[in-house]
Design a protein around this motif. Structure first.
Motif, PDB file in Angstrom:
ATOM      1  N   MET A  46     -13.642 -10.652 -27.674  1.00  0.00           N
ATOM      2  CA  MET A  46     -15.028 -10.678 -27.221  1.00  0.00           C
ATOM      3  C   MET A  46     -15.976 -10.117 -28.277  1.00  0.00           C
ATOM      4  SD  MET A  46     -14.611  -9.546 -23.215  1.00  0.00           S
ATOM      5  CE  MET A  46     -16.385  -9.664 -22.908  1.00  0.00           C
ATOM      6  N   ARG A  47     -15.463  -9.287 -29.173  1.00  0.00           N
ATOM      7  CA  ARG A  47     -16.303  -8.679 -30.200  1.00  0.00           C
ATOM      8  C   ARG A  47     -16.236  -9.402 -31.540  1.00  0.00           C
ATOM      9  NH1 ARG A  47     -14.677  -5.218 -26.521  1.00  0.00           N
ATOM     10  NH2 ARG A  47     -15.955  -3.418 -25.935  1.00  0.00           N
ATOM     11  N   MET A  48     -15.437 -10.448 -31.602  1.00  0.00           N
ATOM     12  CA  MET A  48     -15.284 -11.202 -32.844  1.00  0.00           C
ATOM     13  C   MET A  48     -16.373 -12.260 -32.981  1.00  0.00           C
ATOM     14  SD  MET A  48     -11.153 -11.817 -32.854  1.00  0.00           S
ATOM     15  CE  MET A  48     -11.297 -13.031 -34.165  1.00  0.00           C
ATOM     16  N   ASP A  49     -16.609 -12.679 -34.218  1.00  0.00           N
ATOM     17  CA  ASP A  49     -17.467 -13.831 -34.480  1.00  0.00           C
ATOM     18  C   ASP A  49     -16.584 -15.077 -34.407  1.00  0.00           C
ATOM     19  OD1 ASP A  49     -19.262 -15.720 -35.242  1.00  0.00           O
ATOM     20  OD2 ASP A  49     -19.547 -14.976 -37.292  1.00  0.00           O
ATOM     21  N   ARG A  50     -16.641 -15.758 -33.287  1.00  0.00           N
ATOM     22  CA  ARG A  50     -15.748 -16.887 -33.029  1.00  0.00           C
ATOM     23  C   ARG A  50     -16.403 -18.232 -33.314  1.00  0.00           C
ATOM     24  NH1 ARG A  50     -15.949 -14.070 -28.463  1.00  0.00           N
ATOM     25  NH2 ARG A  50     -16.717 -15.889 -27.292  1.00  0.00           N
ATOM     26  N   HIS A  51     -17.527 -18.257 -33.980  1.00  0.00           N
ATOM     27  CA  HIS A  51     -18.229 -19.505 -34.250  1.00  0.00           C
ATOM     28  C   HIS A  51     -17.475 -20.355 -35.270  1.00  0.00           C
ATOM     29  CE1 HIS A  51     -21.577 -17.316 -32.354  1.00  0.00           C
ATOM     30  NE2 HIS A  51     -22.001 -18.529 -32.033  1.00  0.00           N
ATOM     31  N   LEU A  52     -17.342 -21.616 -34.954  1.00  0.00           N
ATOM     32  CA  LEU A  52     -16.760 -22.606 -35.841  1.00  0.00           C
ATOM     33  C   LEU A  52     -17.862 -23.639 -36.119  1.00  0.00           C
ATOM     34  CD1 LEU A  52     -14.051 -23.311 -37.218  1.00  0.00           C
ATOM     35  CD2 LEU A  52     -13.585 -24.845 -35.302  1.00  0.00           C
ATOM     36  N   GLY A  53     -18.663 -23.356 -37.139  1.00  0.00           N
ATOM     37  CA  GLY A  53     -19.853 -24.158 -37.367  1.00  0.00           C
ATOM     38  C   GLY A  53     -21.051 -23.514 -36.690  1.00  0.00           C
ATOM     39  N   PRO A  54     -22.221 -24.159 -36.773  1.00  0.00           N
ATOM     40  CA  PRO A  54     -23.444 -23.539 -36.252  1.00  0.00           C
ATOM     41  C   PRO A  54     -23.547 -23.538 -34.730  1.00  0.00           C
ATOM     42  CG  PRO A  54     -23.918 -25.720 -37.132  1.00  0.00           C
ATOM     43  CD  PRO A  54     -22.489 -25.435 -37.474  1.00  0.00           C
ATOM     44  N   LYS A  55     -22.824 -24.436 -34.021  1.00  0.00           N
ATOM     45  CA  LYS A  55     -23.023 -24.577 -32.582  1.00  0.00           C
ATOM     46  C   LYS A  55     -21.780 -24.268 -31.746  1.00  0.00           C
ATOM     47  CE  LYS A  55     -26.706 -28.042 -32.976  1.00  0.00           C
ATOM     48  NZ  LYS A  55     -27.163 -29.396 -32.579  1.00  0.00           N
ATOM     49  N   PHE A  56     -20.612 -24.600 -32.261  1.00  0.00           N
ATOM     50  CA  PHE A  56     -19.394 -24.461 -31.449  1.00  0.00           C
ATOM     51  C   PHE A  56     -18.814 -23.061 -31.591  1.00  0.00           C
ATOM     52  CE2 PHE A  56     -14.759 -24.789 -30.876  1.00  0.00           C
ATOM     53  CZ  PHE A  56     -14.744 -25.272 -29.571  1.00  0.00           C
ATOM     54  N   GLU A  57     -18.431 -22.464 -30.439  1.00  0.00           N
ATOM     55  CA  GLU A  57     -17.801 -21.149 -30.419  1.00  0.00           C
ATOM     56  C   GLU A  57     -16.434 -21.256 -29.754  1.00  0.00           C
ATOM     57  OE1 GLU A  57     -19.106 -16.561 -29.446  1.00  0.00           O
ATOM     58  OE2 GLU A  57     -19.786 -18.148 -28.106  1.00  0.00           O
ATOM     59  N   ILE A  58     -15.414 -20.761 -30.431  1.00  0.00           N
ATOM     60  CA  ILE A  58     -14.040 -20.852 -29.918  1.00  0.00           C
ATOM     61  C   ILE A  58     -13.919 -20.026 -28.647  1.00  0.00           C
ATOM     62  CG2 ILE A  58     -11.618 -20.403 -30.417  1.00  0.00           C
ATOM     63  CD1 ILE A  58     -12.275 -20.650 -33.362  1.00  0.00           C
ATOM     64  N   PRO A  59     -13.395 -20.599 -27.543  1.00  0.00           N
ATOM     65  CA  PRO A  59     -13.217 -19.822 -26.304  1.00  0.00           C
ATOM     66  C   PRO A  59     -12.232 -18.674 -26.513  1.00  0.00           C
ATOM     67  CG  PRO A  59     -13.047 -22.179 -25.866  1.00  0.00           C
ATOM     68  CD  PRO A  59     -13.041 -22.012 -27.369  1.00  0.00           C
ATOM     69  N   ILE A  60     -12.448 -17.596 -25.790  1.00  0.00           N
ATOM     70  CA  ILE A  60     -11.603 -16.407 -25.931  1.00  0.00           C
ATOM     71  C   ILE A  60     -10.123 -16.698 -25.612  1.00  0.00           C
ATOM     72  CG2 ILE A  60     -11.178 -14.083 -25.002  1.00  0.00           C
ATOM     73  CD1 ILE A  60     -14.198 -13.770 -24.784  1.00  0.00           C
ATOM     74  N   PRO A  61      -9.802 -17.423 -24.529  1.00  0.00           N
ATOM     75  CA  PRO A  61      -8.375 -17.689 -24.255  1.00  0.00           C
ATOM     76  C   PRO A  61      -7.680 -18.469 -25.366  1.00  0.00           C
ATOM     77  CG  PRO A  61      -9.682 -18.103 -22.307  1.00  0.00           C
ATOM     78  CD  PRO A  61     -10.659 -17.900 -23.419  1.00  0.00           C
ATOM     79  N   SER A  62      -8.428 -19.248 -26.162  1.00  0.00           N
ATOM     80  CA  SER A  62      -7.818 -19.960 -27.269  1.00  0.00           C
ATOM     81  C   SER A  62      -7.272 -18.988 -28.301  1.00  0.00           C
ATOM     82  CB  SER A  62      -8.845 -20.892 -27.921  1.00  0.00           C
ATOM     83  OG  SER A  62      -9.338 -21.837 -26.997  1.00  0.00           O
ATOM     84  N   ILE A  63      -7.930 -17.839 -28.468  1.00  0.00           N
ATOM     85  CA  ILE A  63      -7.439 -16.811 -29.391  1.00  0.00           C
ATOM     86  C   ILE A  63      -6.314 -16.027 -28.751  1.00  0.00           C
ATOM     87  CG2 ILE A  63      -8.101 -14.713 -30.638  1.00  0.00           C
ATOM     88  CD1 ILE A  63     -10.910 -15.817 -30.837  1.00  0.00           C
ATOM     89  N   PHE A  64      -6.439 -15.757 -27.459  1.00  0.00           N
ATOM     90  CA  PHE A  64      -5.435 -14.967 -26.751  1.00  0.00           C
ATOM     91  C   PHE A  64      -4.121 -15.717 -26.677  1.00  0.00           C
ATOM     92  CE2 PHE A  64      -3.588 -13.778 -22.539  1.00  0.00           C
ATOM     93  CZ  PHE A  64      -3.184 -12.517 -22.909  1.00  0.00           C
TER      94      PHE A  64
END
Length: 343
Positions: free
Chosen positions: A325-343
């Motif tokens: 939740m505290r990470m910068d998960r942006h992949l490009g200017p608009k898309f943000e990687i969902p947290i469960p994808s990292i978990f």
């Protein structure tokens, strides 16, 4: 049915920690404590419902208990605003001005999580695979091949479901909690419909008693007959009852490292056996099948114990979510990687 059930359960539990942190305005320590308690209750209920399924109600009835109710209640918390505290902005969160849940909201949430534990961990986890294996005849080559094929497909779909829930479903939940919880609930409902659709063709094994009581019986009878000498005993005076229709195959007598348990199957005199080959007093005589089941169970205990070590690091799920939740998960200017994808 298993695929739909996994979509439903994983679709909710994968991001449930984030849901509690963001929508219930509680601390990460609170969520970690609740999830620790929930996992403990769920694992304990697995043992209880496994016993109930074997001894009293059967595997099919156990599978359909309660899980859909828990999913519906969790989905309602996302749809009905009154079931959760007011929304907290980032500025209010930084200054610690968020309003937490009241007693009624917490009570509803706890009941929902309890029913998730009852249905998912208690009902489905210990019974789904054994119920599926009951549908095949393990006494034939065709049946054994079908069982192997079932396990291959089971774990293949298991992996695919994890991929779908950690990407597509997780992304929907970042857009709308209501839709993100509704989709898994609908998937579970479809799974239950498919499960009930096959009721006329299922092989339903009647509940005939728990394995736990059989294990205790073997140890007690072996202790009572501890003075018997196995060296002078042949296989012919061991108790081998007729094969039941519900039992796929007989386990042969082996010379395992737990040979002292074989004493539980020694026939003292012919009066212990009825004319139809059934034991007159189960408290004084066990079958070779019972003894071998306990033998194999004791053999896998070291493997089971070693798995405890490997599972210990996996109990840090809430910590991983908090970091994500505290990470910068942006992949490009608009898309943000969902947290469960990292978990």
């Amino acid at each position: 049915n298993e695929t739909f059930e996994r979509l439903g359960s994983f679709g909710i539990m994968a991001i449930f920690t984030v849901y509690l942190l963001n929508e219930y305005n509680v601390s990460q320590a609170y969520v970690a404590a609740k999830f620790g308690a929930w996992n403990g209750v769920a694992d304990f209920l697995t043992v209880i419902f496994a016993f109930l399924a074997d001894a009293y109600i059967g595997k099919f009835v156990t599978i359909v208990l309660g899980f859909l109710l828990g999913m519906l209640m969790v989905t309602l918390t996302a749809i009905v605003p009154q079931l959760r505290p007011p929304h907290c902005t980032n500025e209010e969160r930084i200054h610690g001005q968020c309003i937490g849940p009241n007693r009624n909201q917490l009570a509803f949430l706890h009941v929902a999580m309890f029913w998730l534990a009852v249905g998912g961990a208690g009902g489905i986890r210990p019974c789904s695979i054994p119920f599926a294996v009951d549908q095949f005849d393990s006494r034939t080559d065709k049946g054994r091949k079908e069982i192997n094929s079932f396990f291959n497909w089971y774990y293949t779909t298991f992996t695919l479901v994890l991929l779908i829930t950690s990407t597509i479903v997780a992304y929907v939940q970042t857009v709308s909690w209501a839709w993100g919880f509704t989709i898994p609930t609908v998937c579970l409902f479809c799974g239950l419909v498919l499960l009930f659709a096959g009721m006329r063709i299922y092989v339903l094994v009647i509940a005939e008693g728990s394995l736990f009581s059989s294990i205790v019986q073997v140890f007690v009878v072996a202790y009572k007959k501890r003075r018997h000498q196995l060296q002078s005993v042949g296989d012919g005076i061991f108790y081998v009852p007729p094969l039941k229709k519900t039992l796929g195959s007989k386990l042969p007598l082996t010379s395992s490292q737990f040979r002292f348990l074989n004493k539980a199957a020694i026939i003292d005199n012919n009066d212990e056996i009825k004319q139809d080959g059934i034991c007159m007093n189960p408290r004084r005589l066990c079958s070779i099948q019972q003894v071998e089941e306990v033998n194999w169970l004791m053999i896998i205990v070291p493997i089971w114990a070693s798995a405890i070590i490997s599972f210990l690091p996996m109990q840090i799920g809430t910590f991983v979510v908090g970091q994500a939740m505290r990470m910068d998960r942006h992949l490009g200017p608009k898309f943000e990687i969902p947290i469960p994808s990292i978990f």
